[in-house]
Design a protein around this motif. Structure first.
Motif, PDB file in Angstrom:
ATOM      1  N   PRO A  25      45.672  59.984 -43.460  1.00 25.69           N
ATOM      2  CA  PRO A  25      44.280  60.276 -43.808  1.00 25.69           C
ATOM      3  C   PRO A  25      43.733  59.335 -44.879  1.00 25.69           C
ATOM      4  CG  PRO A  25      45.735  61.834 -44.883  1.00 25.69           C
ATOM      5  CD  PRO A  25      46.598  61.013 -43.965  1.00 25.69           C
ATOM      6  N   SER A  26      44.636  58.753 -45.663  1.00 27.66           N
ATOM      7  CA  SER A  26      44.275  57.805 -46.716  1.00 27.66           C
ATOM      8  C   SER A  26      45.508  56.949 -46.979  1.00 27.66           C
ATOM      9  CB  SER A  26      43.846  58.545 -47.993  1.00 27.66           C
ATOM     10  OG  SER A  26      44.882  59.403 -48.448  1.00 27.66           O
ATOM     11  N   LYS A  27      45.369  55.964 -47.833  1.00 24.09           N
ATOM     12  CA  LYS A  27      46.469  55.035 -48.048  1.00 24.09           C
ATOM     13  C   LYS A  27      47.671  55.710 -48.714  1.00 24.09           C
ATOM     14  CE  LYS A  27      47.635  50.650 -50.286  1.00 24.09           C
ATOM     15  NZ  LYS A  27      47.152  49.559 -51.175  1.00 24.09           N
ATOM     16  N   CYS A  29      51.760  54.483 -49.172  1.00 27.16           N
ATOM     17  CA  CYS A  29      52.647  53.363 -48.881  1.00 27.16           C
ATOM     18  C   CYS A  29      53.762  53.266 -49.917  1.00 27.16           C
ATOM     19  CB  CYS A  29      51.846  52.061 -48.857  1.00 27.16           C
ATOM     20  SG  CYS A  29      52.725  50.682 -48.064  1.00 27.16           S
ATOM     21  N   THR A  30      54.805  52.525 -49.552  1.00 29.26           N
ATOM     22  CA  THR A  30      55.909  52.276 -50.482  1.00 29.26           C
ATOM     23  C   THR A  30      55.591  51.090 -51.384  1.00 29.26           C
ATOM     24  OG1 THR A  30      56.900  50.933 -48.722  1.00 29.26           O
ATOM     25  CG2 THR A  30      57.706  53.187 -48.967  1.00 29.26           C
ATOM     26  N   PHE A  31      54.591  50.311 -50.989  1.00 32.54           N
ATOM     27  CA  PHE A  31      54.165  49.145 -51.757  1.00 32.54           C
ATOM     28  C   PHE A  31      52.718  49.316 -52.212  1.00 32.54           C
ATOM     29  CE2 PHE A  31      56.941  46.366 -48.717  1.00 32.54           C
ATOM     30  CZ  PHE A  31      58.092  46.877 -49.290  1.00 32.54           C
ATOM     31  N   GLU A  32      52.301  48.439 -53.106  1.00 34.69           N
ATOM     32  CA  GLU A  32      50.899  48.346 -53.508  1.00 34.69           C
ATOM     33  C   GLU A  32      50.578  46.847 -53.589  1.00 34.69           C
ATOM     34  OE1 GLU A  32      47.897  50.126 -56.932  1.00 34.69           O
ATOM     35  OE2 GLU A  32      50.056  50.371 -57.135  1.00 34.69           O
ATOM     36  N   CYS A  33      50.636  46.184 -52.443  1.00 36.76           N
ATOM     37  CA  CYS A  33      50.539  44.724 -52.378  1.00 36.76           C
ATOM     38  C   CYS A  33      49.220  44.199 -52.946  1.00 36.76           C
ATOM     39  CB  CYS A  33      50.684  44.248 -50.942  1.00 36.76           C
ATOM     40  SG  CYS A  33      52.294  44.613 -50.199  1.00 36.76           S
ATOM     41  N   VAL A  34      49.323  43.105 -53.660  1.00 32.59           N
ATOM     42  CA  VAL A  34      48.147  42.441 -54.203  1.00 32.59           C
ATOM     43  C   VAL A  34      47.192  42.061 -53.077  1.00 32.59           C
ATOM     44  CG1 VAL A  34      47.360  40.334 -55.363  1.00 32.59           C
ATOM     45  CG2 VAL A  34      49.351  41.566 -56.240  1.00 32.59           C
ATOM     46  N   PHE A  35      47.746  41.661 -51.930  1.00 31.55           N
ATOM     47  CA  PHE A  35      46.930  41.191 -50.812  1.00 31.55           C
ATOM     48  C   PHE A  35      46.751  42.248 -49.731  1.00 31.55           C
ATOM     49  CE2 PHE A  35      50.955  38.752 -51.340  1.00 31.55           C
ATOM     50  CZ  PHE A  35      51.787  39.619 -50.661  1.00 31.55           C
ATOM     51  N   PRO A  37      44.900  44.659 -47.365  1.00 34.70           N
ATOM     52  CA  PRO A  37      43.509  44.693 -46.903  1.00 34.70           C
ATOM     53  C   PRO A  37      42.826  46.040 -47.134  1.00 34.70           C
ATOM     54  CG  PRO A  37      45.001  44.903 -45.043  1.00 34.70           C
ATOM     55  CD  PRO A  37      45.856  44.595 -46.242  1.00 34.70           C
ATOM     56  N   ILE A  38      43.622  47.075 -47.432  1.00 31.68           N
ATOM     57  CA  ILE A  38      43.054  48.405 -47.676  1.00 31.68           C
ATOM     58  C   ILE A  38      42.644  48.486 -49.141  1.00 31.68           C
ATOM     59  CG2 ILE A  38      43.471  50.885 -47.553  1.00 31.68           C
ATOM     60  CD1 ILE A  38      45.760  50.192 -45.565  1.00 31.68           C
ATOM     61  N   ARG A  39      41.371  48.618 -49.386  1.00 31.02           N
ATOM     62  CA  ARG A  39      40.841  48.512 -50.748  1.00 31.02           C
ATOM     63  C   ARG A  39      41.161  49.725 -51.621  1.00 31.02           C
ATOM     64  NH1 ARG A  39      36.760  44.510 -51.395  1.00 31.02           N
ATOM     65  NH2 ARG A  39      36.392  43.333 -49.469  1.00 31.02           N
ATOM     66  N   GLN A  40      41.294  50.895 -51.018  1.00 32.10           N
ATOM     67  CA  GLN A  40      41.538  52.092 -51.825  1.00 32.10           C
ATOM     68  C   GLN A  40      42.908  52.043 -52.493  1.00 32.10           C
ATOM     69  OE1 GLN A  40      42.940  55.616 -49.080  1.00 32.10           O
ATOM     70  NE2 GLN A  40      41.259  54.585 -48.031  1.00 32.10           N
ATOM     71  N   LYS A  41      43.018  52.633 -53.657  1.00 31.61           N
ATOM     72  CA  LYS A  41      44.266  52.605 -54.416  1.00 31.61           C
ATOM     73  C   LYS A  41      45.360  53.374 -53.706  1.00 31.61           C
ATOM     74  CE  LYS A  41      46.270  53.601 -58.963  1.00 31.61           C
ATOM     75  NZ  LYS A  41      46.932  52.268 -59.042  1.00 31.61           N
ATOM     76  N   GLY A  42      45.076  54.597 -53.281  1.00 28.57           N
ATOM     77  CA  GLY A  42      46.032  55.372 -52.511  1.00 28.57           C
ATOM     78  C   GLY A  42      47.185  55.936 -53.321  1.00 28.57           C
ATOM     79  N   LYS A  43      48.220  56.369 -52.594  1.00 28.75           N
ATOM     80  CA  LYS A  43      49.383  56.996 -53.203  1.00 28.75           C
ATOM     81  C   LYS A  43      50.620  56.173 -52.878  1.00 28.75           C
ATOM     82  CE  LYS A  43      51.912  61.412 -53.332  1.00 28.75           C
ATOM     83  NZ  LYS A  43      51.776  61.625 -54.772  1.00 28.75           N
ATOM     84  N   LYS A  44      51.381  55.808 -53.905  1.00 25.95           N
ATOM     85  CA  LYS A  44      52.605  55.034 -53.698  1.00 25.95           C
ATOM     86  C   LYS A  44      53.793  55.997 -53.705  1.00 25.95           C
ATOM     87  CE  LYS A  44      53.750  51.771 -56.727  1.00 25.95           C
ATOM     88  NZ  LYS A  44      53.813  50.445 -57.391  1.00 25.95           N
ATOM     89  N   THR A  45      54.478  56.095 -52.549  1.00 27.70           N
ATOM     90  CA  THR A  45      55.549  57.075 -52.404  1.00 27.70           C
ATOM     91  C   THR A  45      56.451  56.690 -51.234  1.00 27.70           C
ATOM     92  OG1 THR A  45      56.013  59.436 -51.980  1.00 27.70           O
ATOM     93  CG2 THR A  45      54.087  58.494 -50.898  1.00 27.70           C
ATOM     94  N   ASP A  46      57.638  57.273 -51.187  1.00 25.99           N
ATOM     95  CA  ASP A  46      58.483  57.145 -49.991  1.00 25.99           C
ATOM     96  C   ASP A  46      58.878  58.530 -49.488  1.00 25.99           C
ATOM     97  OD1 ASP A  46      60.287  57.886 -51.951  1.00 25.99           O
ATOM     98  OD2 ASP A  46      61.521  56.079 -51.790  1.00 25.99           O
ATOM     99  N   SER A  77      49.023  52.175 -39.248  1.00 24.78           N
ATOM    100  CA  SER A  77      48.321  53.031 -40.200  1.00 24.78           C
ATOM    101  C   SER A  77      47.936  52.326 -41.495  1.00 24.78           C
ATOM    102  CB  SER A  77      49.190  54.249 -40.520  1.00 24.78           C
ATOM    103  OG  SER A  77      49.455  54.997 -39.355  1.00 24.78           O
ATOM    104  N   LYS A  78      47.093  52.999 -42.276  1.00 29.52           N
ATOM    105  CA  LYS A  78      46.681  52.481 -43.570  1.00 29.52           C
ATOM    106  C   LYS A  78      47.779  52.781 -44.606  1.00 29.52           C
ATOM    107  CE  LYS A  78      42.889  55.015 -43.524  1.00 29.52           C
ATOM    108  NZ  LYS A  78      43.197  55.984 -42.428  1.00 29.52           N
ATOM    109  N   GLY A  79      48.868  52.010 -44.509  1.00 28.77           N
ATOM    110  CA  GLY A  79      50.031  52.259 -45.339  1.00 28.77           C
ATOM    111  C   GLY A  79      51.259  52.367 -44.445  1.00 28.77           C
ATOM    112  N   GLU A  80      52.190  53.215 -44.821  1.00 32.56           N
ATOM    113  CA  GLU A  80      53.456  53.364 -44.107  1.00 32.56           C
ATOM    114  C   GLU A  80      53.439  54.632 -43.252  1.00 32.56           C
ATOM    115  OE1 GLU A  80      56.150  52.808 -42.245  1.00 32.56           O
ATOM    116  OE2 GLU A  80      56.419  51.290 -43.805  1.00 32.56           O
TER     117      GLU A  80
END
Length: 229
Positions: A25-27, A29-35, A37-46, A77-80
């Motif tokens: 539903p939103s970003k 991911c396990t990463f928060e890559c500088v590059f 393409p998804i602009r939203q900050k999101g949640k970093k998790t595994d 998906s927008k993330g993992e």
């Protein structure tokens, strides 16, 4: 359904009908890559999560697969995608209807048994190679604490060694980051160990990142030949 749903339908280069879906539903991911393409900050998790929107999407997908089935369900998906706890249910649904499933993942979680089991149900799984040095991995891909580049590659190799489907590797060439001789040699070495069915070499071409991180078409062509020879 929020952000979870069908992104687009298209015909691929093999003439197959593809339904591309997003299971987040939103970003997340396990990463928060500088590059990224998804602009939203999101949640970093595994850690996988149950999202309320997934139930409605599965009901929708069930009808689509019955009345207008694609040849391939492409999970991008927008993330993992593994971070949707019901990913396996979505894959099983598609497979039960005779639809091929292709899963795009950055590849880090392929070394985790529960996620590897889900990925193994797919007909095709993709992993990525971007950075080639530990310090660059930390600085530019900004993974979860404790993640290492060495373990990243080991995770993909562990999965590949027992996966019978098609394994695809996406190599992203990045200006001043992984285009030196040492990095290209490292990329070739990792690819050799992964023994993928297909390697896709690309770079950043969009307006946002192309100027800063992208390499020229000429350089892309030359490096692609070195990587794939």
């Amino acid at each position: 359904m929020g952000g979870i749903g069908v992104k687009k339908n298209f015909i691929d280069e093999q003439g197959k009908r593809v339904m591309e879906i997003d299971v987040l539903p939103s970003k997340h991911c396990t990463f928060e890559c500088v590059f990224c393409p998804i602009r939203q900050k999101g949640k970093k998790t595994d850690k996988a999560h149950f999202f309320d929107e997934t139930k409605e999407f599965i009901l929708f997908l069930e009808k689509e697969l019955e009345y207008n089935p694609p040849d391939v369900l492409f999970i991008n998906s927008k993330g993992e995608a593994f971070l949707n706890a019901q990913l396996g249910e979505i894959i099983k649904l598609a497979k039960s209807r005779g639809v091929e499933v292709s899963l795009y993942t950055n590849g880090y979680l392929l070394g985790y048994p529960d996620f590897a089991e889900v990925a193994a149900m797919c007909d095709e799984v993709a992993g990525e190679i971007k950075t080639t040095k530990e310090e660059d991995f930390k600085k530019f891909q900004r993974p979860l604490d404790g993640y290492t580049l060495k373990q990243y590659w080991a995770n993909m190799m562990a999965f590949r060694s027992q996966y019978s489907g098609k394994f695809v590797v996406y190599v992203t060439l990045i200006k001043n980051l992984n285009v030196d001789q040492e990095s290209i040699s490292q990329i070739r070495n990792i690819i050799k160990k992964l023994e993928p069915h297909k390697v896709i070499v690309e770079t950043f071409k969009d307006e946002r990142f192309g100027k800063v991180f992208g390499v020229s078409e000429e350089e892309l062509g030359k490096l692609c030949e070195l990587i794939l020879e």
